[in-house]
Design a protein around this motif. Structure first.
Motif, short mmCIF file in Angstrom:
data_model
loop_
_atom_site.label_atom_id
_atom_site.label_comp_id
_atom_site.label_asym_id
_atom_site.label_seq_id
_atom_site.Cartn_x
_atom_site.Cartn_y
_atom_site.Cartn_z
N GLY A 57 0.89 -1.20 0.21
CA GLY A 57 -0.06 0.00 -0.05
C GLY A 57 0.81 1.21 -0.15
N VAL A 58 2.04 1.33 0.69
CA VAL A 58 2.77 2.42 0.83
C VAL A 58 3.70 2.50 -0.63
CG1 VAL A 58 4.73 3.50 1.89
CG2 VAL A 58 2.91 2.41 3.20
N VAL A 59 4.00 1.39 -1.24
CA VAL A 59 4.55 1.64 -2.52
C VAL A 59 3.72 2.39 -3.38
CG1 VAL A 59 5.54 0.33 -4.29
CG2 VAL A 59 6.13 -0.32 -2.02
N VAL A 60 2.36 1.82 -3.48
CA VAL A 60 1.42 2.05 -4.55
C VAL A 60 0.98 3.75 -4.07
CG1 VAL A 60 -0.97 2.06 -5.37
CG2 VAL A 60 0.59 -0.02 -4.81
N TRP A 61 0.95 3.97 -2.70
CA TRP A 61 0.71 5.43 -2.58
C TRP A 61 1.73 6.34 -3.08
CZ3 TRP A 61 3.45 7.83 1.60
CH2 TRP A 61 3.03 9.20 1.83
N LEU A 62 3.08 6.17 -2.77
CA LEU A 62 4.09 6.93 -3.18
C LEU A 62 4.11 7.04 -4.74
CD1 LEU A 62 7.07 5.36 -0.68
CD2 LEU A 62 6.08 7.74 -1.01
N PHE A 63 3.84 5.89 -5.33
CA PHE A 63 3.85 5.93 -6.85
C PHE A 63 2.61 7.08 -7.42
CE2 PHE A 63 2.89 4.28 -11.10
CZ PHE A 63 3.99 4.53 -11.52
N TRP A 64 1.62 6.93 -6.85
CA TRP A 64 0.43 7.67 -7.33
C TRP A 64 0.47 9.22 -6.92
CZ3 TRP A 64 -1.47 6.54 -11.50
CH2 TRP A 64 -1.69 5.12 -12.02
N ARG A 65 0.89 9.29 -5.46
CA ARG A 65 0.68 10.67 -5.10
C ARG A 65 1.83 11.26 -4.75
NH1 ARG A 65 -4.39 10.83 -2.98
NH2 ARG A 65 -3.95 13.41 -2.84
N ARG A 66 3.17 10.69 -4.61
CA ARG A 66 4.39 11.56 -4.22
C ARG A 66 5.44 10.89 -5.27
NH1 ARG A 66 4.58 14.57 0.35
NH2 ARG A 66 6.40 15.47 -1.11
N ARG A 67 4.78 11.08 -6.61
CA ARG A 67 6.10 10.40 -7.65
C ARG A 67 7.42 11.03 -7.54
NH1 ARG A 67 4.56 8.52 -12.59
NH2 ARG A 67 2.19 8.12 -11.67
N ASP A 68 7.36 12.44 -7.07
CA ASP A 68 8.80 12.94 -6.89
C ASP A 68 9.84 12.21 -6.07
OD1 ASP A 68 6.84 13.85 -4.89
OD2 ASP A 68 8.01 15.54 -4.42
N TRP A 108 10.57 1.10 6.94
CA TRP A 108 10.60 1.90 6.00
C TRP A 108 9.24 2.65 5.50
CZ3 TRP A 108 7.56 1.26 1.43
CH2 TRP A 108 7.96 2.23 0.32
N CYS A 109 8.12 1.77 5.77
CA CYS A 109 6.80 2.35 5.67
C CYS A 109 6.68 3.44 6.50
CB CYS A 109 5.65 1.29 6.14
SG CYS A 109 5.80 -0.06 4.61
N GLY A 110 6.88 3.38 7.92
CA GLY A 110 6.83 4.26 8.93
C GLY A 110 7.56 5.61 8.42
N LEU A 111 8.64 5.38 8.03
CA LEU A 111 9.40 6.58 7.71
C LEU A 111 8.91 7.20 6.52
CD1 LEU A 111 13.19 5.53 7.66
CD2 LEU A 111 12.15 7.32 9.10
N MET A 112 8.44 6.52 5.38
CA MET A 112 7.77 7.11 4.26
C MET A 112 6.50 8.11 4.79
SD MET A 112 10.12 6.51 2.08
CE MET A 112 11.12 6.39 3.27
N ILE A 113 5.71 7.57 5.50
CA ILE A 113 4.49 8.04 6.09
C ILE A 113 4.71 9.23 6.67
CG2 ILE A 113 2.37 7.80 7.46
CD1 ILE A 113 2.43 4.82 6.44
N VAL A 114 5.69 9.24 7.87
CA VAL A 114 5.79 10.30 8.46
C VAL A 114 6.56 11.32 7.62
CG1 VAL A 114 7.60 11.26 10.41
CG2 VAL A 114 6.19 8.88 10.71
N LEU A 115 7.22 10.95 6.71
CA LEU A 115 8.06 12.08 5.96
C LEU A 115 7.03 12.79 4.99
CD1 LEU A 115 11.56 10.49 5.06
CD2 LEU A 115 10.90 12.38 6.71
N TYR A 116 6.18 12.05 4.25
CA TYR A 116 5.51 12.44 3.30
C TYR A 116 4.03 12.79 3.23
CZ TYR A 116 10.10 11.33 1.31
OH TYR A 116 11.39 11.45 1.03
#
Length: 259
Positions: free
Chosen positions: A72-83, A158-166
């Motif tokens: 879910g976090v991988v897909v979310w990053l791809f669609w919402r935080r492509r940068d 990794w998931c926690g870091l990505m969510i907290v950061l972005y």
């Protein structure tokens, strides 16, 4: 990501045959933890076993969240935080590959394989969702000695870091911060990992973050720019030619000799 998963499957399963070394490594880790006074696995596992709702929830989380939250976090990053997706996915891939090296070089029997522990996943396997080992795949093709480091915790961190950061919403970031320690509790409480397995994966992620986020391009450009300057400085600092008092007294071939 597909290539990393194929490598994960092959290397993870290739390292699960040295039973003697795996149990020796498990005993060594337990001994180090006892020396450091951080050997909480047995007490935590006993409490989880005696507290049935906690045992059931822990088993459910161990089996499901490892895959679905990460995907879910991988897909979310791809669609919402492509940068941010490219570097984030590289951190995940590098973390996984470094963990594979740990699985292969240091096969480790988890606590649940030693006397005095209760295998929570085996206790709840009658639900029909998973093998007694808690593996998402058939137990016959799974390396049960892939404990050091804890990839469950690695992906959770990794998931926690990505969510907290972005993530933009505060409550989502709070959930992201809670998720890694919750998974650490689950993997230790179910007797699938040691405390040092969690510590090791934290170090692995730190290395992966440094490698991926290091300004390699700027460092390379800086090194290239310095090379001519260093060469010129070395030329100017070399000893003068024999018979010349200084660099300025070196005569060109066509310059007439002074009287």
């Amino acid at each position: 990501m597909l290539g990393v998963y194929q490598a994960y499957s092959r290397v993870r399963n290739a390292g699960g045959h040295d039973v003697g070394k795996a149990f020796a490594d498990g005993r060594s880790i337990a001994g180090v933890e006892e020396w450091l006074h951080i050997d909480i696995e047995r007490r935590l596992n006993g409490w989880v076993h005696r507290t049935e709702p906690v045992a059931d929830i822990s088993a459910l989380e161990y089996h499901t969240l490892h895959w679905w939250v990460t995907i879910g976090v991988v897909v979310w990053l791809f669609w919402r935080r492509r940068d941010q997706y490219r570097k984030a996915s590289l951190v995940l891939a590098l973390t996984t590959l470094l963990a594979l090296a740990g699985f292969y070089l240091m096969p480790t029997a988890p606590p649940r394989m030693f006397p005095g522990y209760v295998d929570i996943m085996a206790q709840t396997a009658s639900w029909g969702w998973w093998e007694a080992s808690g593996s998402p795949g058939p137990q016959s093709v799974t390396n049960e000695f892939a404990a050091m480091p804890s990839l469950h915790c690695g992906w959770a961190i990794w998931c926690g870091l990505m969510i907290v950061l972005y993530a933009r919403r505060t409550w989502v970031r709070v959930l992201g911060a809670i998720y890694p320690p919750m998974i650490a509790f689950v993997v230790i409480g179910t007797a699938n990992h040691y405390v040092l397995d969690v510590v090791a994966i934290i170090a692995v992620i730190a290395v992966a973050m440094m490698v991926v986020h290091a300004p390699w391009k700027r460092l390379w450009q800086h090194a290239v720019r310095r090379t001519p300057a260093v060469a010129e400085q070395a030329f100017l600092l070399r000893p003068p030619l024999r018979g010349a008092a200084s660099l300025g007294e070196v005569r060109s071939p066509d310059r007439p000799r002074s009287g």
